[in-house]
Scaffold this motif. Sequence first.
Motif, short mmCIF file in Angstrom:
data_model
loop_
_atom_site.label_atom_id
_atom_site.label_comp_id
_atom_site.label_asym_id
_atom_site.label_seq_id
_atom_site.Cartn_x
_atom_site.Cartn_y
_atom_site.Cartn_z
N LYS A 254 -25.22 -25.74 39.37
CA LYS A 254 -25.44 -26.94 40.19
C LYS A 254 -24.17 -27.78 40.27
CE LYS A 254 -28.48 -30.97 40.52
NZ LYS A 254 -29.61 -31.70 39.88
N ARG A 255 -23.50 -27.96 39.13
CA ARG A 255 -22.26 -28.75 39.12
C ARG A 255 -21.17 -28.08 39.94
NH1 ARG A 255 -21.98 -30.36 32.66
NH2 ARG A 255 -23.82 -31.73 32.65
N LEU A 256 -21.06 -26.76 39.79
CA LEU A 256 -20.05 -26.03 40.56
C LEU A 256 -20.33 -26.12 42.06
CD1 LEU A 256 -19.56 -22.82 38.37
CD2 LEU A 256 -17.98 -24.74 38.63
N THR A 257 -21.61 -26.03 42.44
CA THR A 257 -21.97 -26.14 43.85
C THR A 257 -21.64 -27.52 44.39
OG1 THR A 257 -23.77 -24.56 43.50
CG2 THR A 257 -23.85 -25.89 45.50
N THR A 258 -21.95 -28.55 43.61
CA THR A 258 -21.64 -29.93 44.03
C THR A 258 -20.15 -30.12 44.19
OG1 THR A 258 -23.60 -30.70 42.82
CG2 THR A 258 -21.95 -32.35 43.44
N LEU A 259 -19.39 -29.61 43.21
CA LEU A 259 -17.93 -29.74 43.28
C LEU A 259 -17.38 -28.99 44.50
CD1 LEU A 259 -15.35 -30.75 41.93
CD2 LEU A 259 -15.30 -28.64 40.58
N THR A 260 -17.96 -27.85 44.79
CA THR A 260 -17.51 -27.08 45.96
C THR A 260 -17.76 -27.84 47.25
OG1 THR A 260 -18.00 -25.01 44.79
CG2 THR A 260 -17.77 -24.89 47.18
N ILE A 261 -18.92 -28.50 47.33
CA ILE A 261 -19.23 -29.30 48.52
C ILE A 261 -18.25 -30.46 48.66
CG2 ILE A 261 -20.95 -30.81 49.57
CD1 ILE A 261 -23.10 -29.03 48.30
N ILE A 297 -11.95 -41.34 52.54
CA ILE A 297 -13.05 -42.24 52.93
C ILE A 297 -14.37 -41.47 52.99
CG2 ILE A 297 -13.96 -43.63 54.83
CD1 ILE A 297 -11.08 -44.44 55.47
N ILE A 298 -14.33 -40.32 53.65
CA ILE A 298 -15.57 -39.53 53.75
C ILE A 298 -16.01 -39.02 52.37
CG2 ILE A 298 -16.58 -37.44 54.74
CD1 ILE A 298 -14.76 -37.78 57.13
N LEU A 299 -15.04 -38.61 51.54
CA LEU A 299 -15.37 -38.09 50.21
C LEU A 299 -16.00 -39.18 49.34
CD1 LEU A 299 -15.26 -35.71 48.25
CD2 LEU A 299 -12.96 -36.42 47.59
N ILE A 300 -15.43 -40.38 49.39
CA ILE A 300 -15.98 -41.50 48.61
C ILE A 300 -17.39 -41.83 49.08
CG2 ILE A 300 -15.73 -43.96 48.13
CD1 ILE A 300 -12.68 -43.53 48.19
N TYR A 301 -17.59 -41.80 50.37
CA TYR A 301 -18.92 -42.08 50.92
C TYR A 301 -19.95 -41.03 50.46
CZ TYR A 301 -22.67 -42.59 54.33
OH TYR A 301 -23.90 -42.74 54.92
N VAL A 302 -19.57 -39.76 50.48
CA VAL A 302 -20.48 -38.68 50.08
C VAL A 302 -20.78 -38.75 48.58
CG1 VAL A 302 -20.73 -36.18 49.86
CG2 VAL A 302 -19.79 -37.16 51.96
N VAL A 303 -19.75 -38.98 47.78
CA VAL A 303 -19.95 -39.07 46.32
C VAL A 303 -20.83 -40.26 45.97
CG1 VAL A 303 -18.77 -39.45 44.12
CG2 VAL A 303 -17.81 -37.86 45.78
N ASN A 305 -23.12 -41.70 47.81
CA ASN A 305 -24.50 -41.39 48.18
C ASN A 305 -25.12 -40.37 47.22
OD1 ASN A 305 -25.50 -42.68 50.84
ND2 ASN A 305 -23.38 -42.11 51.29
N TYR A 306 -24.30 -39.46 46.72
CA TYR A 306 -24.80 -38.46 45.77
C TYR A 306 -25.24 -39.12 44.47
CZ TYR A 306 -24.66 -34.76 42.26
OH TYR A 306 -24.97 -33.92 41.22
N TRP A 307 -24.41 -40.00 43.91
CA TRP A 307 -24.77 -40.66 42.66
C TRP A 307 -25.95 -41.60 42.85
CZ3 TRP A 307 -23.48 -38.83 38.27
CH2 TRP A 307 -22.27 -38.15 38.10
N LYS A 308 -26.01 -42.23 44.06
CA LYS A 308 -27.12 -43.13 44.33
C LYS A 308 -28.45 -42.38 44.38
CE LYS A 308 -28.60 -46.67 47.62
NZ LYS A 308 -28.26 -47.37 48.89
#
Length: 312
Positions: A254-261, A297-303, A305-308
């Motif tokens: 799961k962590r590897l998949t998230t990191l890949t995304i 900017i896009i990466l910060i937004y995605v991360v 939302n992921y943690w939220k």
Amino acid sequence: MIQYFKNLDSKTVEIDKPEVGAWVNVLPPLKQEEFTELSESLEIPLDFLKDSLDIDERSRYEIDDNVKLIVIKTPTENNSFNESDAFYITIPICIILTHNQIVTVNSFENEAIKKFLNTFQNRHPDKRNMMVLKIFEKVTTNFQDYLKEINLRRNTLEQKLYDANRNEELLQLMRIQKSLVYLSTALRSNELLMMKMARTNFLQLNEEEKDFLDDLIVETSQALETANTYTNILSSTLDAFASIISNNQNEVLKRLTTLTIFLSIPVLIASIYGMNVPIPYKDTHLAFWLPVIISLIILIYVVANYWKSKKK
């Protein structure tokens, strides 16, 4: 190798030839010539002596020409060099009651016979039935000792496995599981043997000897229940560790998949901006910083939302 023992003045004395009331103990290395000689001198059927050579011989009894044979299983350490084999296996002990002697035949050296030899000076050779029951007692005690050792080793390996999660400990736990299968199977066979002997009175026991045999049956049943309990505990432990390993593997994936995304976002933007077509600001210094800033900017937004979503 054939040993002859006699009890003289409460002392165990080794003699050169069989006498009335002597104990004959046959140990490895076993030779055909010794079997033939012993069979002829003590009038023992040759098959009775050879039965101990079969390591898979089951616990049983039989009689031939007033010579009685009793086969009982006892645990011993496995000297196999294969690292996947069980730590302990079970081997047969053949107890033969002739007209004048008691004979034990062992395909391997074992603790039960050694313990019986250490206490032979307390035995009464004229009470051969009690001598047989005392061998049974040593066998049962041997099972209980090995079960305690197995449980101690199991606890130690489980603790190491909790701390390290290594395959070596899992392999040793599987070897313990195999050992418990051998011990529980032999205990069940021994229990049935003793119960059948008590029911048929094969040895023609007196009341005191019957009570002693009944106690041995109870102890064997307790040892069997202990072996079954340890087997169930070990099976549950291995299943639990399998689930833990599977969960850990899923978590890593799961962590590897998230990191890949996460990494695919800047890669995607850089790929688009690096296409061989006219792009904005291609002739200025912004040609490098613009895709970097957009990616961040896009990466910060995605991360974010992921943690939220993960905290919900």
